[in-house]
Every structure is written in C-alpha cells, then in structure tokens.
Write a protein that holds these residues in place. Structure first.
Motif, mmCIF file in Angstrom:
data_model
loop_
_atom_site.group_PDB
_atom_site.id
_atom_site.type_symbol
_atom_site.label_atom_id
_atom_site.label_comp_id
_atom_site.label_asym_id
_atom_site.label_seq_id
_atom_site.Cartn_x
_atom_site.Cartn_y
_atom_site.Cartn_z
ATOM 1 N N GLU A 36 0.910 -1.323 -0.087
ATOM 2 C CA GLU A 36 -0.061 -0.161 0.080
ATOM 3 C C GLU A 36 1.028 1.426 0.027
ATOM 4 O O GLU A 36 2.249 1.159 0.409
ATOM 5 C CB GLU A 36 -0.948 -0.062 1.308
ATOM 6 N N LEU A 37 0.127 2.269 -0.279
ATOM 7 C CA LEU A 37 0.881 3.846 -0.191
ATOM 8 C C LEU A 37 0.254 4.500 0.915
ATOM 9 O O LEU A 37 -0.858 4.161 1.353
ATOM 10 C CB LEU A 37 0.679 4.516 -1.290
ATOM 11 N N GLY A 38 1.159 5.172 1.760
ATOM 12 C CA GLY A 38 0.568 5.613 2.842
ATOM 13 C C GLY A 38 1.366 7.358 2.969
ATOM 14 O O GLY A 38 2.027 7.707 2.284
ATOM 15 N N LYS A 39 1.000 8.013 4.221
ATOM 16 C CA LYS A 39 1.555 9.121 4.489
ATOM 17 C C LYS A 39 1.630 9.106 6.193
ATOM 18 O O LYS A 39 1.005 8.548 6.565
ATOM 19 C CB LYS A 39 0.558 10.274 4.188
ATOM 20 N N TRP A 40 2.493 9.949 6.620
ATOM 21 C CA TRP A 40 2.564 10.410 8.026
ATOM 22 C C TRP A 40 1.859 11.502 8.190
ATOM 23 O O TRP A 40 1.923 12.485 7.792
ATOM 24 C CB TRP A 40 4.192 10.626 8.371
ATOM 25 N N GLU A 41 0.919 11.235 9.548
ATOM 26 C CA GLU A 41 0.438 12.585 10.022
ATOM 27 C C GLU A 41 0.349 12.593 11.544
ATOM 28 O O GLU A 41 0.601 11.595 12.304
ATOM 29 C CB GLU A 41 -1.372 12.377 9.405
ATOM 30 N N TYR A 42 0.640 13.873 12.048
ATOM 31 C CA TYR A 42 0.450 14.085 13.350
ATOM 32 C C TYR A 42 -0.836 13.678 14.249
ATOM 33 O O TYR A 42 -1.835 14.180 13.478
ATOM 34 C CB TYR A 42 0.815 15.312 13.956
ATOM 35 N N GLY A 43 -0.735 12.634 14.996
ATOM 36 C CA GLY A 43 -2.104 12.259 15.827
ATOM 37 C C GLY A 43 -2.125 12.941 17.186
ATOM 38 O O GLY A 43 -1.385 12.799 17.811
ATOM 39 N N GLU A 44 -3.157 13.681 17.111
ATOM 40 C CA GLU A 44 -3.348 14.237 18.577
ATOM 41 C C GLU A 44 -3.268 13.240 19.541
ATOM 42 O O GLU A 44 -2.976 13.678 20.709
ATOM 43 C CB GLU A 44 -4.516 15.163 18.515
ATOM 44 N N LYS A 45 -4.174 12.159 19.478
ATOM 45 C CA LYS A 45 -4.441 11.158 20.593
ATOM 46 C C LYS A 45 -3.371 10.417 20.794
ATOM 47 O O LYS A 45 -2.887 10.246 21.993
ATOM 48 C CB LYS A 45 -5.582 10.211 20.249
ATOM 49 N N SER A 46 -2.342 10.072 19.822
ATOM 50 C CA SER A 46 -1.092 9.468 20.009
ATOM 51 C C SER A 46 0.068 10.251 20.200
ATOM 52 O O SER A 46 1.057 9.762 20.837
ATOM 53 C CB SER A 46 -0.970 8.430 18.641
ATOM 54 N N ASN A 47 0.125 11.651 20.106
ATOM 55 C CA ASN A 47 1.045 12.442 20.378
ATOM 56 C C ASN A 47 2.161 12.244 19.520
ATOM 57 O O ASN A 47 3.329 12.317 20.073
ATOM 58 C CB ASN A 47 1.349 12.916 21.699
ATOM 59 N N ALA A 48 2.045 11.302 18.205
ATOM 60 C CA ALA A 48 3.197 11.167 17.459
ATOM 61 C C ALA A 48 2.696 11.063 15.951
ATOM 62 O O ALA A 48 1.819 11.209 15.776
ATOM 63 C CB ALA A 48 3.464 9.418 18.008
ATOM 64 N N LEU A 49 3.692 10.605 15.336
ATOM 65 C CA LEU A 49 3.479 10.392 13.903
ATOM 66 C C LEU A 49 2.581 9.177 13.490
ATOM 67 O O LEU A 49 3.053 8.132 14.134
ATOM 68 C CB LEU A 49 4.684 10.483 12.884
ATOM 69 N N ASP A 50 1.474 9.344 12.987
ATOM 70 C CA ASP A 50 0.833 8.042 12.453
ATOM 71 C C ASP A 50 1.052 7.690 11.201
ATOM 72 O O ASP A 50 0.616 8.793 10.334
ATOM 73 C CB ASP A 50 -0.589 8.145 13.194
ATOM 74 N N TYR A 51 0.775 6.418 10.699
ATOM 75 C CA TYR A 51 1.115 6.121 9.385
ATOM 76 C C TYR A 51 -0.400 5.964 9.162
ATOM 77 O O TYR A 51 -1.179 5.252 9.547
ATOM 78 C CB TYR A 51 1.857 4.741 9.335
ATOM 79 N N VAL A 52 -0.913 6.554 7.865
ATOM 80 C CA VAL A 52 -2.150 6.460 7.375
ATOM 81 C C VAL A 52 -2.211 6.148 5.966
ATOM 82 O O VAL A 52 -1.566 6.671 5.118
ATOM 83 C CB VAL A 52 -2.941 7.863 7.387
#
Length: 134
Positions: free
Chosen positions: A13-29
């Motif tokens: 798959e292809l994805g991107k990194w986004e900041y997650g407020e709940k995780s307080n980290a970069l999340d792979y989407v």
C-alpha cells in the motif's frame, strides 16, 4: 537471508505520515493501493510505500539497492544506488514483535563511520557499527 542476497518484497500500500493528537506522535495513514509513484517538478513529494517480506528476519549489515526512475520523456530508466546500514541494535529493534511504529534512517547522520558514509543509518541507535549488543 542476509544483506548479501536479493529478497523479493511486495508493496502492499501507499501511505503518509500525519501527526495524531491522541497518540501525540506521527501516525501512518493508508492513502491507497500500491501503484506507480508519480513525482513531478510542479508537485514534488516524498511518497511512502509499505513493503512486507514474509518469513524473513533482518540481520545486521549493509544493504544495497537502486531506485529506478522512469521519465515521462522516454529513454532508458536511470538507476540511483543507495545503501542502508543496519546495526546489531537496529536489527534487534526491528525484529522485536513487541515494537511498533517506525525508525528514522538518514544518509547524513553526524558521526557515521567512513565505511558507511552516504548510507542511511538509524538515528535511534546512532551510527553504531558494532556487531554485538552495546
């Protein structure tokens, strides 16, 4: 198979990194199914692709590869070589099933030993070149 042999990898798959407020980290989407990654001068980008290799554990060592670039103007594809150095500590981290997330590698890490200059090395474990645990 270690870093010396070729291992087929399947792009899932292809994805991107986004900041997650709940995780307080970069999340792979996930953004889409595997496809060609088109990069143009008018829309430069840093695409992310998830590759999986089954029944294989990462071992420490130097991995070499090439990125093939096909240009819309035609002509033969151009190959851009690259290398990734995986230290003993990196391999232990990446093979640990309790770990999740990602590990950042850079090809300009300060203090990288001369035999790995230009290679991508982990910023988490530093540019350690030891073969044993530190």
């Amino acid at each position: 198979m270690g870093p010396q042999g070729a291992v087929p990898a399947l792009c899932h798959e292809l994805g991107k990194w986004e900041y997650g407020e709940k995780s307080n980290a970069l999340d792979y989407v996930v953004v889409g199914d595997p496809t060609l990654m088109v990069i143009s001068r008018s829309r430069p980008q840093r695409p992310v692709a998830l590759f999986s290799i089954w029944d294989w554990a990462i071992s420490s060592g130097r991995y070499e590869g090439a990125l093939l670039v096909h240009r819309s103007e035609g002509g033969p594809p151009e190959a851009y070589p690259f290398c990734v150095y995986v230290s003993f500590d990196d391999a232990a981290y990446l093979n640990d099933p309790r770990r999740s997330g990602f590990q950042l590698y850079r090809n300009d890490h300060p203090g990288t030993p001369s035999d790995h200059k230009g290679c991508y090395v982990s910023t988490a474990t530093g540019s350690s070149t030891g073969t044993g645990a530190s």
